[in-house]
Scaffold this motif. Structure first.
Motif, PDB file in Angstrom:
ATOM      1  N   ALA A   1      46.135  39.431  35.025  1.00  0.00           N
ATOM      2  CA  ALA A   1      44.948  38.832  34.400  1.00  0.00           C
ATOM      3  C   ALA A   1      43.825  38.684  35.421  1.00  0.00           C
ATOM      4  CB  ALA A   1      45.302  37.483  33.785  1.00  0.00           C
ATOM      5  N   GLU A   2      44.172  38.274  36.639  1.00  0.00           N
ATOM      6  CA  GLU A   2      43.163  38.157  37.695  1.00  0.00           C
ATOM      7  C   GLU A   2      42.586  39.518  38.064  1.00  0.00           C
ATOM      8  OE1 GLU A   2      44.912  36.163  41.045  1.00  0.00           O
ATOM      9  OE2 GLU A   2      45.577  34.469  39.824  1.00  0.00           O
ATOM     10  N   GLU A   3      43.444  40.502  38.156  1.00  0.00           N
ATOM     11  CA  GLU A   3      42.993  41.836  38.570  1.00  0.00           C
ATOM     12  C   GLU A   3      42.157  42.526  37.497  1.00  0.00           C
ATOM     13  OE1 GLU A   3      42.683  42.270  41.480  1.00  0.00           O
ATOM     14  OE2 GLU A   3      44.392  43.198  42.466  1.00  0.00           O
ATOM     15  N   ARG A   4      42.394  42.192  36.229  1.00  0.00           N
ATOM     16  CA  ARG A   4      41.592  42.798  35.155  1.00  0.00           C
ATOM     17  C   ARG A   4      40.103  42.583  35.395  1.00  0.00           C
ATOM     18  NH1 ARG A   4      44.287  44.127  30.154  1.00  0.00           N
ATOM     19  NH2 ARG A   4      46.466  43.612  30.359  1.00  0.00           N
ATOM     20  N   SER A   5      39.752  41.383  35.815  1.00  0.00           N
ATOM     21  CA  SER A   5      38.354  41.070  36.103  1.00  0.00           C
ATOM     22  C   SER A   5      37.821  41.958  37.227  1.00  0.00           C
ATOM     23  CB  SER A   5      38.224  39.597  36.473  1.00  0.00           C
ATOM     24  OG  SER A   5      36.908  39.304  36.841  1.00  0.00           O
ATOM     25  N   ASN A   6      38.614  42.137  38.267  1.00  0.00           N
ATOM     26  CA  ASN A   6      38.206  42.997  39.386  1.00  0.00           C
ATOM     27  C   ASN A   6      38.060  44.453  38.941  1.00  0.00           C
ATOM     28  OD1 ASN A   6      38.313  40.764  41.123  1.00  0.00           O
ATOM     29  ND2 ASN A   6      40.495  41.082  41.463  1.00  0.00           N
ATOM     30  N   ILE A   7      38.989  44.901  38.105  1.00  0.00           N
ATOM     31  CA  ILE A   7      38.939  46.274  37.598  1.00  0.00           C
ATOM     32  C   ILE A   7      37.687  46.473  36.746  1.00  0.00           C
ATOM     33  CG2 ILE A   7      40.066  47.890  36.017  1.00  0.00           C
ATOM     34  CD1 ILE A   7      42.772  46.720  37.140  1.00  0.00           C
ATOM     35  N   LEU A   8      37.359  45.488  35.929  1.00  0.00           N
ATOM     36  CA  LEU A   8      36.144  45.586  35.108  1.00  0.00           C
ATOM     37  C   LEU A   8      34.895  45.639  35.983  1.00  0.00           C
ATOM     38  CD1 LEU A   8      37.090  43.202  32.167  1.00  0.00           C
ATOM     39  CD2 LEU A   8      37.014  45.718  32.156  1.00  0.00           C
TER      40      LEU A   8
ATOM     41  N   SER B   1      52.633  40.293  38.476  1.00  0.00           N
ATOM     42  CA  SER B   1      53.047  39.384  37.398  1.00  0.00           C
ATOM     43  C   SER B   1      51.936  39.360  36.346  1.00  0.00           C
ATOM     44  CB  SER B   1      53.261  37.975  37.953  1.00  0.00           C
ATOM     45  OG  SER B   1      52.013  37.402  38.327  1.00  0.00           O
ATOM     46  N   ASP B   2      52.231  38.809  35.178  1.00  0.00           N
ATOM     47  CA  ASP B   2      51.216  38.725  34.118  1.00  0.00           C
ATOM     48  C   ASP B   2      49.994  37.931  34.578  1.00  0.00           C
ATOM     49  OD1 ASP B   2      52.761  40.242  32.435  1.00  0.00           O
ATOM     50  OD2 ASP B   2      53.558  38.532  31.306  1.00  0.00           O
ATOM     51  N   GLU B   3      50.221  36.863  35.320  1.00  0.00           N
ATOM     52  CA  GLU B   3      49.111  36.052  35.823  1.00  0.00           C
ATOM     53  C   GLU B   3      48.257  36.848  36.810  1.00  0.00           C
ATOM     54  OE1 GLU B   3      48.700  32.264  38.738  1.00  0.00           O
ATOM     55  OE2 GLU B   3      50.097  32.021  37.059  1.00  0.00           O
TER      56      GLU B   3
END
Length: 170
Positions: free
Chosen positions: A80-87, A75-77
């Motif tokens: 957003a959480e995973e973006r931080s982990n990917i970074l 989901s979009d939410e």
């Protein structure tokens, strides 16, 4: 010392990760230290973890995402959480390159990270600019952005029928 290449396996066909993992395994069998960082696949790709269990081979696999399913299914939410982990994973990749922590680095689906808009082409280009000639880097994903072309030695395009396979050397 031989100059190691930066290679990209891209295209519409399946098998890019498999090809890259085979290349990683060969490098490890030659006595090279290998780090594999997987992006956008979640934890579902645990099927490759057996590589770390092979005796006498220096292979380490890292995934920074916390979800079990791949990024596209979130989901979009959750994205957003995973973006931080990917970074965090991308920052780890930068550290590996800067410190020469391995001989062979596989950035699996890094091209997809750029395609998803999670990081810019310039961010990945900056990592590649820091690469020492003794380190080999392989990147996978569907599309190679033009902005990375100057930092890539070889592009292998995998297509559904493989009739259009082109291997380019610079």
């Amino acid at each position: 010392m031989k100059k190691e290449l930066t290679e990209v396996y891209c295209g519409s066909a399946k098998g890019k990760t498999t090809l890259a993992l085979g290349h990683s395994l060969r490098a490890a069998a030659e006595g090279k230290s290998v780090i594999i960082i997987q992006f956008l696949k979640g934890k579902e790709t645990r099927s490759v973890d057996f590589l770390e269990q092979l005796d006498d081979l220096d292979i380490k696999i890292f995934r920074f995402e916390k979800r079990d399913c791949c990024y596209d299914d979130l989901s979009d939410e959750e994205k957003a959480e995973e973006r931080s982990n990917i970074l965090n994973g991308l920052n780890f990749a930068r550290k590996v390159v800067v410190t020469q922590e391995c001989d062979f680095l596989l950035l699996d689906e890094i091209l997809g990270v750029m395609e998803q808009g999670i990081v810019s082409v310039e961010t990945v280009a900056d990592i590649l600019r820091q690469k020492d000639e003794s380190m080999q880097i392989v990147m996978t994903g569907s599309n190679l952005p033009e902005g990375l072309r100057p930092y890539v030695d070889t592009v292998i395009r995998l297509t559904e029928d493989m009739v259009g396979n082109d291997s380019e050397q610079q």
